[in-house]
Write a protein that holds these residues in place. Structure first.
Motif, PDB file in Angstrom:
ATOM      1  N   ARG A  17      17.239  13.853  42.088  1.00  0.00           N
ATOM      2  CA  ARG A  17      15.778  13.865  41.991  1.00  0.00           C
ATOM      3  C   ARG A  17      15.365  13.782  40.529  1.00  0.00           C
ATOM      4  N   GLU A  18      14.164  13.267  40.296  1.00  0.00           N
ATOM      5  CA  GLU A  18      13.632  13.147  38.950  1.00  0.00           C
ATOM      6  C   GLU A  18      13.749  14.490  38.228  1.00  0.00           C
ATOM      7  N   GLY A  19      14.286  14.462  37.003  1.00  0.00           N
ATOM      8  CA  GLY A  19      14.470  15.666  36.203  1.00  0.00           C
ATOM      9  C   GLY A  19      15.877  16.240  36.272  1.00  0.00           C
ATOM     10  N   ASP A  20      16.676  15.819  37.272  1.00  0.00           N
ATOM     11  CA  ASP A  20      18.051  16.299  37.380  1.00  0.00           C
ATOM     12  C   ASP A  20      18.900  15.770  36.232  1.00  0.00           C
ATOM     13  N   VAL A  21      20.019  16.429  35.986  1.00  0.00           N
ATOM     14  CA  VAL A  21      21.014  15.968  35.025  1.00  0.00           C
ATOM     15  C   VAL A  21      21.961  15.023  35.756  1.00  0.00           C
ATOM     16  N   PHE A  22      22.331  13.935  35.098  1.00  0.00           N
ATOM     17  CA  PHE A  22      23.279  12.980  35.684  1.00  0.00           C
ATOM     18  C   PHE A  22      24.429  12.778  34.732  1.00  0.00           C
ATOM     19  N   PRO A  23      25.660  12.805  35.216  1.00  0.00           N
ATOM     20  CA  PRO A  23      26.040  13.157  36.584  1.00  0.00           C
ATOM     21  C   PRO A  23      25.984  14.667  36.782  1.00  0.00           C
ATOM     22  N   ALA A  24      25.904  15.060  38.034  1.00  0.00           N
ATOM     23  CA  ALA A  24      25.885  16.485  38.366  1.00  0.00           C
ATOM     24  C   ALA A  24      27.175  17.121  37.847  1.00  0.00           C
ATOM     25  N   PRO A  25      27.134  18.398  37.487  1.00  0.00           N
ATOM     26  CA  PRO A  25      28.323  19.061  36.924  1.00  0.00           C
ATOM     27  C   PRO A  25      29.580  18.944  37.780  1.00  0.00           C
ATOM     28  N   ASN A  26      29.441  18.924  39.082  1.00  0.00           N
ATOM     29  CA  ASN A  26      30.613  18.851  39.958  1.00  0.00           C
ATOM     30  C   ASN A  26      30.857  17.444  40.504  1.00  0.00           C
ATOM     31  N   ALA A  27      30.194  16.431  39.950  1.00  0.00           N
ATOM     32  CA  ALA A  27      30.366  15.046  40.391  1.00  0.00           C
ATOM     33  C   ALA A  27      31.551  14.406  39.662  1.00  0.00           C
ATOM     34  N   SER A  28      32.065  13.330  40.236  1.00  0.00           N
ATOM     35  CA  SER A  28      33.153  12.619  39.583  1.00  0.00           C
ATOM     36  C   SER A  28      32.659  11.951  38.304  1.00  0.00           C
ATOM     37  N   LYS A  29      33.579  11.680  37.397  1.00  0.00           N
ATOM     38  CA  LYS A  29      33.239  11.062  36.115  1.00  0.00           C
ATOM     39  C   LYS A  29      32.695   9.650  36.358  1.00  0.00           C
ATOM     40  N   GLN A  30      31.671   9.282  35.629  1.00  0.00           N
ATOM     41  CA  GLN A  30      31.037   7.977  35.780  1.00  0.00           C
ATOM     42  C   GLN A  30      31.609   6.993  34.762  1.00  0.00           C
ATOM     43  N   THR A  31      31.715   5.734  35.161  1.00  0.00           N
ATOM     44  CA  THR A  31      32.194   4.711  34.245  1.00  0.00           C
ATOM     45  C   THR A  31      31.051   4.221  33.372  1.00  0.00           C
ATOM     46  N   ALA A  32      31.400   3.617  32.257  1.00  0.00           N
ATOM     47  CA  ALA A  32      30.393   3.058  31.356  1.00  0.00           C
ATOM     48  C   ALA A  32      29.571   1.983  32.072  1.00  0.00           C
ATOM     49  N   ALA A  33      30.226   1.201  32.923  1.00  0.00           N
ATOM     50  CA  ALA A  33      29.527   0.153  33.662  1.00  0.00           C
ATOM     51  C   ALA A  33      28.492   0.754  34.614  1.00  0.00           C
ATOM     52  N   ARG A  34      28.857   1.836  35.289  1.00  0.00           N
ATOM     53  CA  ARG A  34      27.928   2.490  36.232  1.00  0.00           C
ATOM     54  C   ARG A  34      26.736   3.071  35.478  1.00  0.00           C
ATOM     55  N   LEU A  35      26.978   3.695  34.339  1.00  0.00           N
ATOM     56  CA  LEU A  35      25.889   4.251  33.537  1.00  0.00           C
ATOM     57  C   LEU A  35      24.952   3.148  33.057  1.00  0.00           C
ATOM     58  N   LYS A  36      25.507   2.006  32.696  1.00  0.00           N
ATOM     59  CA  LYS A  36      24.698   0.873  32.232  1.00  0.00           C
ATOM     60  C   LYS A  36      23.810   0.348  33.353  1.00  0.00           C
ATOM     61  N   VAL A  37      24.360   0.241  34.554  1.00  0.00           N
ATOM     62  CA  VAL A  37      23.584  -0.242  35.703  1.00  0.00           C
ATOM     63  C   VAL A  37      22.424   0.700  36.011  1.00  0.00           C
ATOM     64  N   LEU A  38      22.688   1.999  36.017  1.00  0.00           N
ATOM     65  CA  LEU A  38      21.646   2.963  36.354  1.00  0.00           C
ATOM     66  C   LEU A  38      20.602   3.128  35.250  1.00  0.00           C
ATOM     67  N   SER A  39      20.975   2.832  34.007  1.00  0.00           N
ATOM     68  CA  SER A  39      20.048   3.022  32.899  1.00  0.00           C
ATOM     69  C   SER A  39      19.323   1.742  32.487  1.00  0.00           C
TER      70      SER A  39
END
Length: 59
Positions: A17-39
């Motif tokens: 949800r808007e305002g949450d931290v990404f990725p969540a503390p217990n979520a799997s590590k995100q790739t640079a490509a995934r971060l680029k797509v979402l941002s």
């Protein structure tokens, strides 16, 4: 660390949800490509979902 700016459901089924931290503390590590797509608008929705948290500037 990133901040969610638009609600979305991630590929692992986790709902952010808007305002949450990404990725969540217990979520799997995100790739640079995934971060680029979402941002960027370079995704199937043409929407920005996360923004990088800027470190506070020191005086």
């Amino acid at each position: 660390m990133y901040k969610v700016v638009r609600d979305f459901k991630d590929k692992d089924g986790r709902f952010y949800r808007e305002g949450d931290v990404f990725p969540a503390p217990n979520a799997s590590k995100q790739t640079a490509a995934r971060l680029k797509v979402l941002s960027s608008t370079n995704n199937s929705y043409g929407q920005v979902f996360i923004k990088k948290n800027e470190a506070p500037k020191e005086k």
